[in-house]
Enzyme design. Structure first.
Site, mmCIF file in Angstrom:
data_model
loop_
_atom_site.group_PDB
_atom_site.id
_atom_site.type_symbol
_atom_site.label_atom_id
_atom_site.label_comp_id
_atom_site.label_asym_id
_atom_site.label_seq_id
_atom_site.Cartn_x
_atom_site.Cartn_y
_atom_site.Cartn_z
ATOM 1 N N CYS A 43 6.553 -4.634 8.779
ATOM 2 C CA CYS A 43 7.150 -3.550 7.987
ATOM 3 C C CYS A 43 8.642 -3.626 8.269
ATOM 4 O O CYS A 43 9.049 -3.795 9.435
ATOM 5 C CB CYS A 43 6.563 -2.218 8.444
ATOM 6 S SG CYS A 43 7.454 -0.770 7.815
ATOM 7 N N TYR A 88 5.778 5.137 1.906
ATOM 8 C CA TYR A 88 4.824 4.646 0.904
ATOM 9 C C TYR A 88 3.455 4.331 1.542
ATOM 10 O O TYR A 88 2.465 4.245 0.842
ATOM 11 C CB TYR A 88 5.327 3.346 0.271
ATOM 12 C CG TYR A 88 6.437 3.485 -0.755
ATOM 13 C CD1 TYR A 88 6.982 4.706 -1.106
ATOM 14 C CD2 TYR A 88 6.927 2.334 -1.390
ATOM 15 C CE1 TYR A 88 8.005 4.790 -2.049
ATOM 16 C CE2 TYR A 88 7.934 2.409 -2.339
ATOM 17 C CZ TYR A 88 8.476 3.642 -2.668
ATOM 18 O OH TYR A 88 9.471 3.720 -3.599
ATOM 19 N N GLY A 89 3.489 4.102 2.860
ATOM 20 C CA GLY A 89 2.324 3.518 3.544
ATOM 21 C C GLY A 89 1.046 4.314 3.406
ATOM 22 O O GLY A 89 -0.039 3.782 3.615
ATOM 23 N N CYS A 96 10.364 -4.448 1.218
ATOM 24 C CA CYS A 96 9.315 -3.527 1.676
ATOM 25 C C CYS A 96 7.999 -4.286 1.608
ATOM 26 O O CYS A 96 7.589 -4.718 0.523
ATOM 27 C CB CYS A 96 9.301 -2.312 0.751
ATOM 28 S SG CYS A 96 8.001 -1.123 1.103
ATOM 29 N N ASN A 97 7.367 -4.467 2.761
ATOM 30 C CA ASN A 97 6.087 -5.188 2.784
ATOM 31 C C ASN A 97 5.029 -4.451 1.969
ATOM 32 O O ASN A 97 4.206 -5.070 1.298
ATOM 33 C CB ASN A 97 5.575 -5.302 4.225
ATOM 34 C CG ASN A 97 6.408 -6.222 5.072
ATOM 35 O OD1 ASN A 97 6.086 -7.379 5.254
ATOM 36 N ND2 ASN A 97 7.518 -5.726 5.606
ATOM 37 N N SER A 135 11.291 1.595 0.450
ATOM 38 C CA SER A 135 10.873 2.993 0.374
ATOM 39 C C SER A 135 11.893 3.886 1.077
ATOM 40 O O SER A 135 11.975 5.064 0.791
ATOM 41 C CB SER A 135 9.512 3.156 1.057
ATOM 42 O OG SER A 135 9.615 2.767 2.412
HETATM 43 N N1 DGL Z 1 9.624 -0.647 4.971
HETATM 44 C C1 DGL Z 1 8.327 -0.468 4.371
HETATM 45 C C2 DGL Z 1 7.489 -1.706 4.615
HETATM 46 O O1 DGL Z 1 8.057 -2.764 4.878
HETATM 47 C C3 DGL Z 1 7.742 0.824 4.810
HETATM 48 C C4 DGL Z 1 6.699 1.360 3.897
HETATM 49 C C5 DGL Z 1 6.489 2.833 3.971
HETATM 50 O O2 DGL Z 1 7.319 3.565 3.428
HETATM 51 O O3 DGL Z 1 5.474 3.254 4.549
HETATM 52 O O4 DGL Z 1 6.282 -1.704 4.528
#
Ligand code: DGL
Length: 281
Positions: A187, A46-47, A77-78, A15
């Site tokens: 994350c 994205y969260g 991205c998780n 993201s």
């Molecule tokens: N790096 C993303 C993850 O591993 C972040 C997601 C987001 O944008 O909130 O979940």
């Protein structure tokens, strides 16, 4: 005949800037692989987005990377993995590696049998995360904490301000009080906060970051498909792309990966962003 072969690049997507922690591990593990990185910073985080938005973006970006000639993809991205990796697997024939919170390594590492998990709200409420805990936690007590505000901090390149440390303290102190000796960084943005987290927890917690395991998984997947880059080479600098102006991506890549390079601004429209941008206009 397909043009995808070992010399083609691996596409990595997040993201925003968090996937750089995965890119760092991939470069260390697989120095011969060419890499294309996409940060969807215009639409991060994205969260707190709805499930359809995340699936729409994940698919659009994976398709874009495939069109750039990527031979394999890492959804670094998780949140996107939890929400949409099954859909991408259905739609795209490319080898795919996702990331998920390190519950299994936490269950192996914890002596107190209490571990904290910091991840986005979307990851924590996903069916995939529930199944992961059920499969791997065993007798481990898992304390889940949504990391509201942390992705936003890393996106502005804040990895150490007093406000950020105070926010982190509010998240991890209750875990310490409950006896947690292990903290899962669920994350890919959070490994960039490791020094800030250490300043709070000292040596009382083991931090679990799965980026090295992901790089090894990518190596296995490339081997299985006969897609490793020709041996002995060192790839050129990764190609960095952002859906926003890329200033922070450049800053973080320089500060944390020691790579100072231009960022390509790319447009990757999708059904939901066409709607969003039309409403904003
Ligand atoms: N790096 C993303 C993850 O591993 C972040 C997601 C987001 O944008 O909130 O979940």
């Amino acid at each position: 005949m397909s043009s995808v072969n070992g010399a083609a690049p691996v596409g990595i997507f997040d993201s925003g800037l968090g996937g750089l922690s995965v890119l760092r591990a991939v470069r260390a593990q697989l120095p011969a692989e060419r890499l294309v990185y996409v940060a969807d910073s215009r639409y991060a985080p994205y969260g707190q987005r709805d499930d359809d938005f995340i699936a729409d973006r994940t698919l659009a970006i994976c398709e874009w990377l495939a069109a750039q000639g990527a031979k394999a993809l890492v959804v670094a991205c998780n949140t996107a993995t939890a929400q949409s990796i099954a859909l991408v697997r259905e739609k795209l024939a490319l080898p795919l590696v996702g990331v998920e919170p390190g519950i299994k390594p936490a269950a192996l590492a914890s002596k107190s049998r209490v571990a904290g998990v910091l991840a986005t709200q979307v990851t924590l409420r996903s069916e995939r995360f529930r199944a992961l805990v059920e499969r791997h936690a065993g007798d481990l007590r898992v304390l889940c904490q949504p990391g509201h505000g942390l992705v936003e901090a890393v996106e502005r390149c804040d990895v150490s301000s007093p406000e950020l440390v105070a926010l982190l303290r509010a998240y991890v102190q209750p875990m310490l009080d409950a006896g947690a000796d292990t903290l899962v960084l669920g994350c890919t943005h959070y490994p960039f906060l490791d020094a800030a987290i250490r300043s709070i927890v000292g040596k009382r917690m083991t931090l679990i970051d799965t980026s090295v395991a992901i790089a090894r998984q990518l190596e296995r997947v490339l081997d299985q498909h006969g897609l490793r880059a020709p041996e002995g080479g060192i790839a050129e600098c990764p190609r960095f792309c952002s859906t926003s102006d890329g200033t922070h991506l450049r800053q973080l890549a320089a500060a944390l990966l020691d790579i100072d390079t231009a960022i390509e601004r790319v447009a990757i429209p999708s059904r939901r962003t066409l709607e969003l941008d039309a409403n904003a206009a």
